[in-house]
Design an enzyme around this catalytic site. Structure first.
Site, PDB file in Angstrom:
ATOM      1  N   PHE A 269      64.404 -93.393  28.898  1.00 55.80           N
ATOM      2  CA  PHE A 269      65.195 -94.437  29.538  1.00 55.80           C
ATOM      3  C   PHE A 269      66.660 -94.038  29.717  1.00 55.80           C
ATOM      4  O   PHE A 269      67.484 -94.856  30.077  1.00 55.80           O
ATOM      5  CB  PHE A 269      65.125 -95.729  28.719  1.00 55.80           C
ATOM      6  N   GLY A 270      67.009 -92.792  29.428  1.00 58.53           N
ATOM      7  CA  GLY A 270      68.374 -92.366  29.642  1.00 58.53           C
ATOM      8  C   GLY A 270      68.870 -91.442  28.544  1.00 58.53           C
ATOM      9  O   GLY A 270      68.177 -91.185  27.562  1.00 58.53           O
TER      10      GLY A 270
ATOM     11  N   ASP B  47      55.024 -97.191  21.692  1.00 58.72           N
ATOM     12  CA  ASP B  47      55.494 -95.878  22.147  1.00 58.72           C
ATOM     13  C   ASP B  47      55.835 -94.995  20.951  1.00 58.72           C
ATOM     14  O   ASP B  47      56.867 -94.315  20.934  1.00 58.72           O
ATOM     15  CB  ASP B  47      56.711 -96.039  23.060  1.00 58.72           C
TER      16      ASP B  47
ATOM     17  N   LEU C 274      73.119 -85.694  22.877  1.00 63.07           N
ATOM     18  CA  LEU C 274      72.101 -85.313  21.887  1.00 63.07           C
ATOM     19  C   LEU C 274      70.753 -85.030  22.533  1.00 63.07           C
ATOM     20  O   LEU C 274      69.942 -84.265  22.008  1.00 63.07           O
ATOM     21  CB  LEU C 274      71.920 -86.442  20.859  1.00 63.07           C
ATOM     22  N   GLY C 275      70.494 -85.653  23.656  1.00 67.15           N
ATOM     23  CA  GLY C 275      69.201 -85.450  24.298  1.00 67.15           C
ATOM     24  C   GLY C 275      69.002 -86.431  25.421  1.00 67.15           C
ATOM     25  O   GLY C 275      69.861 -87.278  25.717  1.00 67.15           O
ATOM     26  N   GLN C 276      67.846 -86.332  26.078  1.00 64.52           N
ATOM     27  CA  GLN C 276      67.521 -87.174  27.216  1.00 64.52           C
ATOM     28  C   GLN C 276      66.203 -87.881  26.925  1.00 64.52           C
ATOM     29  O   GLN C 276      65.167 -87.236  26.829  1.00 64.52           O
ATOM     30  CB  GLN C 276      67.390 -86.332  28.485  1.00 64.52           C
ATOM     31  N   GLY C 277      66.250 -89.208  26.739  1.00 70.04           N
ATOM     32  CA  GLY C 277      65.033 -89.964  26.512  1.00 70.04           C
ATOM     33  C   GLY C 277      64.452 -90.480  27.809  1.00 70.04           C
ATOM     34  O   GLY C 277      65.005 -90.266  28.893  1.00 70.04           O
TER      35      GLY C 277
ATOM     36  N   LYS D  14      72.770 -94.882  23.015  1.00 69.41           N
ATOM     37  CA  LYS D  14      71.719 -94.783  24.026  1.00 69.41           C
ATOM     38  C   LYS D  14      72.224 -95.474  25.289  1.00 69.41           C
ATOM     39  O   LYS D  14      72.488 -96.679  25.298  1.00 69.41           O
ATOM     40  CB  LYS D  14      70.439 -95.445  23.518  1.00 69.41           C
TER      41      LYS D  14
END
Length: 824
Positions: free
Chosen positions: A516-517, A630, A511-514, A533
């Protein structure tokens, strides 16, 4: 009569008519009349004065009400018990400079009485709801000859004084209406009882007829002793003045957009503070009194205390016994309690005092006060008088000061779990001895209980450690670090099950890249969709941050916070399993021109309010006060209904009790959203979250990212750009082009820009709390304070090329961990 004569008479008549009638204004002058059907309106349109008919009555009264609140909430009535039974009423200023309310045949129904006659009298309705009479020639516009605030009805407004003007002999008391249809004096009156001649201890008392109904307890320097909940709050400031000239209580609103009042009515909760909730169109109670049985005056009789958490709720004070044991056992406590042993009044050395804590102080009717004595002198004063039964400080601030002593029986005492006050009650020597013996026995029992508890606790801890380790080794972790992880109070998933659900963490399911991973979409065996996650081994979030996020989110339950389904820990793998959000994150929509068109203003406003309510829950309503640290667009997920859910609590901090802020040497977060005091000093609080929310709000409105905005705008930041446009009166230029067709909502959008700028002010003290932000968002037409210049008004090169503390802040020891990756 010629035409010229007729014209002259007509002109004179028109001039006279103009001078004796009233246009829409807040003032009434000599020779002018306020007639039934016309009104005075305060300068900012908050209050209106005129004639009204209450409920189903047919009578007419002159009163003041909130102009913009439906239902005519009346706050003051002139002719409470002298109604006018038709529409002939009119208000004017007579030839002595006083106000007169005239009824049928010009009869005087009500009038004021001023000791001084004005040269040019003027009556004016102020925007705080006060109707005043003053001299227009007097340069001091607050030198009132008469004011309605001195003669309150059933309502206590901001700026009013509740109590005594001793110089004028004026006692400002409230009284309830007889009914909804009749504003004449009802059963309940509320006033500050004080005898200046005998120097009694002043305190507010609510009367029902001639009987005391409820006491708040006397003022102790911080609050009324019977109102431990009265503390500094975001709605209003309060004070109690106790001097030779005045004895009164008053409050002032911190934010003029908030509408709140205190009323006395005919219900069981006779005294209430009500706050107007614009979005719900209701008056919501903020507190009520009496609040329970123990607040009923004299519930337990003399020399007894009321404790709501016990059964029965009444208990004789130590050293006292029921006057009538039979009545007491049948729960008739009206006779109260008497001493078990008489005092040795004339032999002062034999009497002493027992200290009772956590109390609402007794009825102050039979008291004596000296504000200059200390507690030691107060004790000696009490011992010197045979009738003195108790003493304490009159002011508990600091180390305490002042002296108040009670004479005779002690009435209307209750005990609070916290926030009560100390009282020293006089006892005979025999009772003092018993109390010391009881205390010694109690201490011995407590020590034995503690030792037994510690032994049992150690046994139980050993048992559970063994049991937990067995469970942990069998079901959770296959690693060399067994016994170091905690029970996280969440469903623990097997790694193989999560791997199967995500097709072995396939790129197609990513789904995506945050920061922290990566985050993957998955489907469990039962068909439940999840978002996984996967904490990267190279990310800044270690095991501590992972545990923090798991434990925090597991305890949070709110519709605007993402829900965690479970977690998985296996060797170096650390996974969080969330509910799946089909519409990705907020940044996917607001920063993309094509996707942004799908998000019209009503939905953006709904999302903004949802985020605000989620933050309010974290800051004020959850079991622990939580600072997110955050908050940003990519950490706001959208469900299938496009409702917002705050996510990613890896950096969050929780506080207990009254703690409001913290400090860290490791500054972590996302550039573009961090508050100045946090970014440069490591100081974080609920106000640093408010700053992040303000940035996010402005991004939602403008469709522009805060980060990097200055590169295209000559070094001006997004918030600096918004503030400049607002000051120039051109804030409409700040709005996203996708929203330009939202003309019906333009006023609401501009108001939201204003609120956003209040949230990003440089100083944390100036920023509102989230409770105030939610109230402002829901406040509709309420007036907002003017924002001060924001933090980061212009971009500096501090952030330009540095990401570590050694380069960013050479004189400090802070570590900086800035998250730049925002995809999800």
């Amino acid at each position: 009569m010629g035409f010229t004569s007729f014209l002259f008479i007509f002109v004179v008549f028109r001039v006279f008519l103009f001078r004796t009638t009233l246009a829409v204004t807040d003032r009434l002058g000599p020779l002018q009349f306020l007639r039934d059907g016309t009104t005075l309106v305060s300068s900012e349109g908050t209050f209106e004065l005129g004639f009204f008919t209450p409920g189903s009555s047919k009578n007419r009264y002159l009163g003041i009400w909130y102009r913009n609140i439906p239902g005519s909430t009346v706050v003051w009535v002139a002719n409470r018990c002298k109604p006018i039974n038709d529409s002939s009423g009119s208000l004017t200023i007579n030839n002595t400079g006083n106000l007169e309310l005239l009824g049928q045949n010009k009869s005087v129904v009500w009038s004021t009485s001023s000791l001084k006659q004005a040269r040019e009298p003027l009556a004016q309705l102020l925007d705080n709801g006060n109707f005043v009479l003053r001299d227009e020639k007097d340069e001091n516009t607050e030198n009132y000859l008469w004011q309605s605030f001195d003669y309150p009805g059933d309502t206590f407004l901001s700026g009013m004084k509740f109590g005594w003007d001793l110089k004028r002999g004026l006692n400002r008391r409230w009284s309830s209406w007889k009914s909804l249809n009749d504003p004449c004096y009802g059963d309940f009156t509320y006033g500050i009882e004080y005898d200046s001649q005998h120097r009694t201890y002043p305190e507010p008392i609510l009367w029902k007829g001639s009987a005391k109904f409820y006491r708040t307890g006397p003022w102790n320097g911080l609050r009324y002793s019977g109102c431990p909940e009265l503390r500094p709050n975001p709605l209003y400031d309060y004070k109690f003045v106790y001097s030779d000239d005045e004895v009164y209580y008053s409050y002032t609103l911190k934010n003029k957009s908030v509408i709140t009042r205190v009323v006395i009515n005919q219900t069981a909760s006779a005294r209430q503070r009500l706050t107007w909730i614009e979005i719900e169109k209701i008056w919501k109670p903020y507190f009520s009194g009496p609040r329970d049985q123990c607040d009923n005056y004299g519930q337990c009789g003399a020399n007894a205390e009321c404790i709501m958490t016990e059964s029965p709720i009444c208990r004789c004070l130590k050293g006292f016994k029921p006057k009538s044991l039979q009545d007491w056992n049948s729960m008739d406590w009206s006779e109260g309690c008497v001493r078990s042993s008489p005092l040795s009044c004339h032999d002062q050395g034999k009497d002493g005092f027992l200290k009772f804590s956590g109390w609402k102080l007794p009825d102050a009717q039979h008291t004596w006060v000296n504000k200059s004595m200390n507690l030691r002198e107060c004790r000696a004063k009490c011992l010197s008088n045979c009738s003195c039964t108790a003493y304490t400080n009159s002011d508990i601030r600091g180390e305490g000061s002042g002296c108040v002593v009670w004479f005779g029986d002690l009435y209307d005492i209750r005990q609070f779990p916290s926030g009560g006050q100390d009282l020293f009650v006089r006892m005979s020597a025999s009772e003092i001895g018993k109390a010391r013996a009881d205390l010694k026995v109690k201490r011995t029992v407590i020590i034995i209980a503690i030792l037994i508890g510690l032994a049992c606790g150690m046994i139980l801890i050993g048992f559970y450690i063994c049991k937990w380790r067995t469970f942990y080794e069998r079901n959770v972790i296959i690693s060399g670090n067994k016994g170091q992880e905690e029970d996280l109070d969440l469903p623990l998933f097997d790694l193989q099950k999560i791997s199967t659900a995500t097709s072995n963490f396939s790129e197609d399911n990513k789904l995506g890249q945050g920061g922290f991973g990566p985050v993957y979409r998955g489907v469990l065996e039962g068909g439940q969709e999840i978002a996984v996650k996967r904490l990267s081994m190279w990310s800044g979030q270690g095991v501590d941050e992972f545990k923090n996020e798991v434990k925090l989110i597991a305890k949070l339950q709110h519709r605007n916070l993402v829900k965690i389904v479970g977690c998985c820990i296996h060797d170096d793998e650390k996974l969080l399993i969330y509910e799946y959000m089909p519409n990705k994150s907020l940044d996917y929509f607001i920063f993309d021109q094509s996707q942004g068109r799908q998000l019209k203003w009503p939905k953006r406003f709904q999302i903004t309010c949802g985020i605000a309510k989620g933050l309010l829950y974290l800051h004020h309503d959850s079991r622990l006060r939580i600072i997110h640290r955050d908050l940003k667009a990519s950490n706001v997920l959208l469900d299938k209904e496009m409702d917002p859910k705050i996510s990613d609590f890896g950096l969050a901090r929780s506080f207990g009790g009254d703690q409001l802020e913290g400090n860290t040497k490791k500054v972590v977060g996302t550039y573009g959203y961090m508050a100045p005091e946090y970014a440069f000093g490591g100081l974080f609080s609920i106000k640093s979250d408010v700053f992040s929310f303000g940035i996010l709000m402005l991004e939602i409105i403008s469709g522009k990212k805060s980060r990097g905005f200055y590169y295209k705008n000559n070094g001006t930041t997004l918030i600096g750009y918004a503030w400049t446009l607002m000051k120039e009166g051109n804030a409409v230029e700040f709005i996203d082009k996708c929203l330009k067709d939202s003309y019906d909502s333009m006023k609401e959008i501009l108001r939201c820009i204003h609120i956003g700028l209040l949230c990003v002010q440089q100083s944390p003290i100036d920023r509102p709390n989230m409770s105030s932000v939610v109230m402002m968002l829901c406040g509709g037409e309420s007036v907002l304070p003017q924002p001060k210049p924001p933090g980061y008004f212009a971009h500096t090169d501090l952030w330009e090329n540095h990401s570590s503390s050694s380069k960013l802040l050479p004189s400090c020891t802070f570590d900086i961990n800035i998250t730049d990756v925002e995809a999800r």
